[in-house]
Each structure stands twice: as C-alpha cells, then as structure tokens.
Write a protein that holds these residues in place. Structure first.
Motif, short mmCIF file in Angstrom:
data_model
loop_
_atom_site.label_atom_id
_atom_site.label_comp_id
_atom_site.label_asym_id
_atom_site.label_seq_id
_atom_site.Cartn_x
_atom_site.Cartn_y
_atom_site.Cartn_z
N ALA A 65 79.30 1.84 27.40
CA ALA A 65 78.53 0.70 26.91
C ALA A 65 77.36 0.34 27.82
N GLU A 66 77.47 0.63 29.10
CA GLU A 66 76.45 0.16 30.04
C GLU A 66 75.33 1.17 30.30
N LEU A 67 75.44 2.37 29.76
CA LEU A 67 74.38 3.36 29.96
C LEU A 67 73.08 2.88 29.32
N PRO A 68 71.93 3.24 29.88
CA PRO A 68 70.65 2.85 29.28
C PRO A 68 70.52 3.34 27.85
N CYS A 69 69.67 2.67 27.07
CA CYS A 69 69.54 2.98 25.64
C CYS A 69 69.07 4.41 25.39
N ARG A 116 61.19 -2.35 19.66
CA ARG A 116 61.09 -0.94 20.04
C ARG A 116 61.72 0.01 19.04
N ALA A 117 62.40 -0.51 18.03
CA ALA A 117 63.08 0.36 17.07
C ALA A 117 62.07 1.13 16.23
N PRO A 118 62.49 2.26 15.64
CA PRO A 118 61.55 3.09 14.87
C PRO A 118 60.91 2.35 13.70
N GLU A 119 61.63 1.45 13.07
CA GLU A 119 61.12 0.69 11.93
C GLU A 119 61.63 -0.74 12.03
N LEU A 120 60.94 -1.65 11.36
CA LEU A 120 61.34 -3.06 11.38
C LEU A 120 62.74 -3.24 10.81
N GLU A 121 63.06 -2.49 9.76
CA GLU A 121 64.38 -2.61 9.16
C GLU A 121 65.47 -2.25 10.15
N GLU A 122 65.23 -1.22 10.97
CA GLU A 122 66.23 -0.81 11.95
C GLU A 122 66.32 -1.82 13.09
N GLU A 123 65.19 -2.43 13.43
CA GLU A 123 65.21 -3.47 14.45
C GLU A 123 66.10 -4.63 14.02
N VAL A 124 65.97 -5.04 12.77
CA VAL A 124 66.79 -6.13 12.24
C VAL A 124 68.26 -5.72 12.20
N ALA A 125 68.53 -4.50 11.77
CA ALA A 125 69.91 -4.03 11.69
C ALA A 125 70.57 -3.99 13.06
N LEU A 126 69.87 -3.46 14.05
CA LEU A 126 70.43 -3.38 15.40
C LEU A 126 70.62 -4.76 16.00
N ALA A 127 69.68 -5.67 15.71
CA ALA A 127 69.83 -7.04 16.20
C ALA A 127 71.05 -7.70 15.58
#
Length: 286
Positions: A128-132, A72-83
């Motif tokens: 920490a528990e609030l929705p994204c 769901r991240a804006p870009e694949l790079e950001e998805e990897v970083a957040l993961a």
C-alpha cells in the motif's frame, strides 16, 4: 473472453449492492445505525484492536496514494473514480480506527491513529505504501489489494463476533466489489491493448508480485483462515489476468511483513504530508 464477461463473473454474489460500478461509500447511510456497540464477551481486546488498526492503516495509506492521482489521472472520469475509491477507503479507516479506540479502552479517536503515530507504529501491508508509479502500476496494485481486502471483508461480515465490525465489513464488501471490478476492467483493457500498455502491465506485475506473499500467507486476524482468503484471491487474479492475456511472474517473495512493523522508505514521506496540518495545529477542531 470479453471484458464484460469478466466483470459480470466477478460481480456475482453482490447483486444486493445494486450497481457494482458505483462507489457505494459516497452515500449517507450510517452502517452502524441500530448496531449494538458493546464489546462482546470473550474477545481478546488488545488483539482485536490491533487487527482493526492494521486494516485501518491499509485503507488510510491506500487512500492517500489514490489521492495523488487527483489532477494526474489519464482522464477526468478516471480521476473521479480513483478519488471515490480513495474516499471509500478513508471511510473504512475512520470506522476501524474508531472501533479500535472503543475496544482497547483507550478512547482514542480516529485522528489520533491517523495523524499522531510515527511510521514505525503503522501496521499496513507494504504494498500500500509504494509510490503510485504509472497508471498501470496503480491499476495492478488496486486489483491485488481490492481482491484481497474484499475476500477478508466477506469473511468478517459473516464470521466475526463483533456486530460493529461485522456491519463495517458488510458495508465495505459493497464498496470493495466496485474497487475490484474497476481494477479488473482496466487490467483487461491495458493487458489486451497496445504493445506499450501490455509492456507496462507486465512491468507492474513484476513490481507487485514480490509483495503478494505478505497478503496471502499471513492470517488477516479475527480468526479468519488465511487459506480461504488465499484461495479466493488467487482465483480472482487468475481469472482477470487470463482475460488480460497476462500472468503473474515467478519471483522471490519479499522477506518481512508490514504487520510486524517492517516498513519501506516510502511511508515516512507519505505520512509527513498526510499529517503535516494536524501536527502543526494539534489543538484544532475541524
């Protein structure tokens, strides 16, 4: 002020960690190799274990929220970083839960803390528990939580009596320096970006600001002075938000505290998803 000036300034003091733009938790080095795991004399074991669990809860819940950005991240790079950031936090939670089980004498493992406690037993901060929400909200939350957690871990790495927790904190400092830098980069990019990105960042700050007192007023435990943590976090937020042409809004603090067991309505559904497989197969080994 350019983005790079902000990041370089924030990274000062972490040169020994190498490239501050990498998620250090993906390495294979054991932070406890050669560390004496005996519980030091004079420690209030119940209080110490409770503080470890609270910091572990912060990390576990934050990691679960970050995992929701996968696909769901804006870009694949950001998805990897957040993961990667989420995996760092998950690793911190595992070490903290394991140490809590050693110190309190219960012998409980990390799975017992993560999967077999109900929402009212968790002691994470409520932010920490609030929705994204949208990406802007997740960026602002990550900036606040990583700046706060880094300040706490910096103190733990040099002041705590327990060599195990000191080693865990030292490893965490390297990881959290990257988390904070990543969030700072996106804060400046979005705050000093388009009218729409700036609007979303301001809305995110309005959502996050009521939860700041919970982080900055209460002592984080382990004998750490809350004032030193508060001063460090406030200085970082002022620096980053100034570069982003943003400011913290003046809002009323939210009453209560996650450390005291106050929960939002959002934690129970999060834990239901996180714990579903372990509770369906409680005797399974992985």
């Amino acid at each position: 002020m350019s983005d790079d000036h902000v990041y370089l300034s924030l990274a000062e003091g972490h040169e020994d960690g190498g490239d501050a733009r990498w998620a250090f938790g993906t390495g294979f080095e054991d932070p406890l190799y050669g560390v004496d795991t005996a519980v030091p004399e004079g420690i209030d074991t119940a209080e110490f274990a409770a503080a470890c669990v609270a910091l572990g809860d912060d990390a576990l819940v934050s990691a679960q929220r970050l995992a929701e950005w996968c696909t769901r991240a804006p870009e694949l790079e950001e998805e990897v970083a957040l993961a990667n950031i989420g995996l760092d936090l998950l690793g911190q939670a595992r070490l903290l839960y394991s140490r809590a089980g050693q110190v309190d004498g219960s012998g409980r493992g990390e799975d017992a803390y993560a999967y077999f406690r109900d929402p009212e037993e968790f002691r994470n901060v409520r932010l920490a528990e609030l929705p994204c929400g949208d990406f802007a909200f997740s960026v602002v939350r990550l900036l606040v939580l990583s700046a706060w957690r880094l300040a706490v871990f910096q103190e733990l790495s040099v002041r705590v009596q327990d060599p195990v927790l000191s080693a865990v904190a030292a490893k965490g400092v390297k990881e959290l320096a990257y988390h904070r830098q990543y969030a700072a980069e996106w804060t400046v990019r979005l705050g000093d970006g388009t009218d729409e990105s700036r609007r979303r960042m301001r809305a995110a700050l309005e959502q996050v600001a009521p939860y700041l007192d919970e982080l900055l007023v209460s002592a984080p435990g382990f004998g750490i002075d809350a004032a030193s943590v508060r001063n460090e976090v406030t200085a970082v937020l002022d620096q980053v938000l100034d570069a982003a042409l943003l400011a913290l809004p003046a809002v009323e603090p939210l009453p209560g505290a996650g450390r005291d067991g106050d929960r939002t309505e959002h934690l129970a559904p999060l834990l239901a998803e996180l714990q579903s497989v372990a509770r369906a197969l409680p005797d399974a080994t992985w």
